[in-house]
Every structure is written in structure tokens, then in C-alpha cells.
Design a protein around this motif. Structure first.
Motif, short mmCIF file in Angstrom:
data_model
loop_
_atom_site.label_atom_id
_atom_site.label_comp_id
_atom_site.label_asym_id
_atom_site.label_seq_id
_atom_site.Cartn_x
_atom_site.Cartn_y
_atom_site.Cartn_z
N PHE A 49 0.84 -1.21 0.00
CA PHE A 49 0.00 0.00 0.00
C PHE A 49 0.87 1.26 0.00
O PHE A 49 0.61 2.22 -0.71
CB PHE A 49 -0.91 0.04 1.24
CG PHE A 49 -2.27 -0.58 1.04
CD1 PHE A 49 -2.42 -1.96 0.90
CD2 PHE A 49 -3.42 0.20 1.02
CE1 PHE A 49 -3.68 -2.53 0.72
CE2 PHE A 49 -4.68 -0.35 0.85
CZ PHE A 49 -4.81 -1.73 0.71
N ARG A 50 1.92 1.22 0.84
CA ARG A 50 2.76 2.40 1.01
C ARG A 50 3.53 2.73 -0.27
O ARG A 50 3.55 3.86 -0.72
CB ARG A 50 3.74 2.17 2.18
CG ARG A 50 4.29 3.43 2.76
CD ARG A 50 5.00 3.24 4.10
NE ARG A 50 5.76 2.01 4.21
CZ ARG A 50 5.50 1.05 5.11
NH1 ARG A 50 4.51 1.18 5.96
NH2 ARG A 50 6.24 -0.04 5.18
N SER A 51 4.13 1.70 -0.89
CA SER A 51 4.99 2.05 -2.04
C SER A 51 4.24 2.06 -3.36
O SER A 51 4.57 2.85 -4.24
CB SER A 51 6.22 1.13 -2.11
OG SER A 51 5.81 -0.20 -2.08
N ASP A 52 3.20 1.21 -3.51
CA ASP A 52 2.53 1.12 -4.83
C ASP A 52 1.10 1.63 -4.82
O ASP A 52 0.52 1.84 -5.88
CB ASP A 52 2.52 -0.34 -5.32
CG ASP A 52 3.92 -0.91 -5.46
OD1 ASP A 52 4.89 -0.15 -5.33
OD2 ASP A 52 4.05 -2.12 -5.71
N ALA A 56 -2.80 -0.76 -6.88
CA ALA A 56 -1.84 -1.82 -7.23
C ALA A 56 -2.15 -3.09 -6.44
O ALA A 56 -2.10 -4.21 -6.96
CB ALA A 56 -0.42 -1.35 -6.96
N PHE A 57 -2.50 -2.91 -5.15
CA PHE A 57 -2.86 -4.07 -4.34
C PHE A 57 -4.11 -4.75 -4.90
O PHE A 57 -4.18 -5.97 -4.97
CB PHE A 57 -3.08 -3.63 -2.88
CG PHE A 57 -3.58 -4.75 -2.01
CD1 PHE A 57 -2.76 -5.82 -1.68
CD2 PHE A 57 -4.89 -4.76 -1.54
CE1 PHE A 57 -3.23 -6.88 -0.91
CE2 PHE A 57 -5.37 -5.80 -0.76
CZ PHE A 57 -4.53 -6.87 -0.44
N ARG A 58 -5.10 -3.95 -5.32
CA ARG A 58 -6.33 -4.53 -5.89
C ARG A 58 -6.01 -5.32 -7.16
O ARG A 58 -6.64 -6.34 -7.44
CB ARG A 58 -7.35 -3.43 -6.20
CG ARG A 58 -7.81 -2.63 -4.98
CD ARG A 58 -8.59 -3.45 -3.99
NE ARG A 58 -8.80 -2.72 -2.73
CZ ARG A 58 -8.84 -3.30 -1.54
NH1 ARG A 58 -8.71 -4.60 -1.40
NH2 ARG A 58 -9.03 -2.58 -0.45
N ARG A 59 -5.03 -4.87 -7.92
CA ARG A 59 -4.65 -5.62 -9.13
C ARG A 59 -4.00 -6.96 -8.75
O ARG A 59 -4.20 -7.97 -9.43
CB ARG A 59 -3.71 -4.78 -10.01
CG ARG A 59 -4.44 -3.67 -10.77
CD ARG A 59 -3.60 -3.10 -11.89
NE ARG A 59 -2.45 -2.35 -11.41
CZ ARG A 59 -2.49 -1.07 -11.02
NH1 ARG A 59 -3.62 -0.38 -11.08
NH2 ARG A 59 -1.40 -0.47 -10.58
#
Ligand code: S3P
Length: 170
Positions: A49-52, A56-59
Motif C-alpha cells: 500500500f505504502r509504495s505502490d 496496485a494491491f487490488r490488481r
């Protein structure tokens, strides 16, 4: 014939714990999404979450869902936001039982505070109670799509796993 159980529900609703017990009871495999993503990415959900960022996490959740869509005899424990991409459910819905583990905002926060190791980036805000209420209200229409809803308040995980196994048999 049910080949998959999908445990959905808010953060800290017990998906991973109930999922482990149910998988053991059935002799099936547990696919814990957060754990799998952390293992594959070699970093924590909080770091992703912090870096992307959240998108991005959902992908990553979407990609994992597509990779496991043909697996049978599995208990799936995706994260609490997985249902906000409802098209993902369609990949795994055939021959599945979807179970919503309902939990109150108060219990979410009590459990979250007790689990210092697992940081939920979405709860790292000034007023977590308000945020839980807001997210729950937005997500309930998705969670309501489950085949079965179980109120988990005051019940232990084993009891809940047994109830799900009994519903599968009936
Ligand atoms: C999230 C729930 C978390 C994890 C991430 C985002 C959410 O999983 O996937 O922090 O959007 O509700 P749990 O439901 O296992 O806490």
C-alpha cells in the motif's frame, strides 16, 4: 456439489482463522489471499500500500483470483476489500458457497488493536471508528451478495467453522 467455500467480510471478521479451521475440517486447502500475496511479493500488505498504492494491491488480488479460479476443494479467504471488485467473484462463483462473516465496528477495532503484527493500512487514520463505519456502509451491498450470512459476534471460530461445514452438508 460445492467445491469451494469463499469467506468474505470486513477486516478482522475472522476469515483467516475460520478458513484455517474449516479447511482442516474438510481436508481442503486454505488459500489466504493476503498471506499468498505477501509471500509472492516478498513484502507486507502495508508495504505494498505504502509504495505502490491501493490500486496496485487490488490488481494483485485480481491477478491471484484469476490464477486460482479452477481450483477445487479449497477454502478462499480474500481480504475485506476483495468484494469491491464484484467481477472477481464471478471467476470463482461456480460450485462455490459464499459466506459473509458479519462483525460489528467495535469488534473490528478491538481485534485490530490486539493484532499488533498485522497492520491494516486502511485503518491507520485519525478516526478509525468513523472509517470502519464508512467502509462498512460502502461495502455491505457487496457482502450481501453472499449465499449465507453468519453473525460472528460473541462466537468462537471453531463454532463458526462447524456451522459452515454443516450448511455445506445440508
Ligand atoms: C483490506 C483488508 C485486509 C487487506 C488489506 C485491505 C480491505 O485483509 O487485504 O489491508 O480493503 O478491507 P483482511 O480483511 O484480512 O484484514
Amino acid at each position: 456439489m460445492i467445491e469451494r467455500v469463499i469467506l468474505i467480510g470486513f477486516m478482522c471478521s475472522g476469515k483467516s482463522t475460520v478458513g484455517r479451521l474449516l479447511a482442516d475440517e474438510l481436508g481442503w486447502e486454505l488459500i489466504d489471499f493476503d498471506e499468498t500475496i505477501e509471500r509472492e511479493q516478498k513484502r507486507s500488505i502495508a508495504e505494498i500500500f505504502r509504495s505502490d498504492g491501493e490500486d496496485a494491491f487490488r490488481r494483485l488480488e485480481a491477478d491471484l483470483t484469476k490464477r486460482i479460479e479452477n481450483r477445487s476443494r479449497v477454502v478462499l479467504a480474500p481480504g475485506g476489500g476483495w468484494m469491491t471488485q464484484p467481477e472477481l467473484l464471478e471467476h470463482v462463483a461456480p460450485r462455490s458457497l459464499t459466506v459473509w462473516l458479519r462483525v460489528s465496528p467495535k469488534t473490528v477495532l478491538e481485534r485490530h488493536e490486539g493484532q499488533k503484527g498485522t497492520l491494516r493500512p486502511l485503518l491507520a487514520v485519525m478516526d478509525p471508528l468513523e472509517e470502519v463505519g464508512r467502509l462498512l456502509a460502502a461495502r455491505e451491498p457487496y457482502y450481501e451478495r453472499a449465499d449465507v450470512a453468519i453473525d460472528t459476534e460473541g462466537r468462537d471460530a471453531e463454532d463458526i467453522a462447524n456451522e459452515i461445514a454443516a450448511r455445506m452438508a445440508s
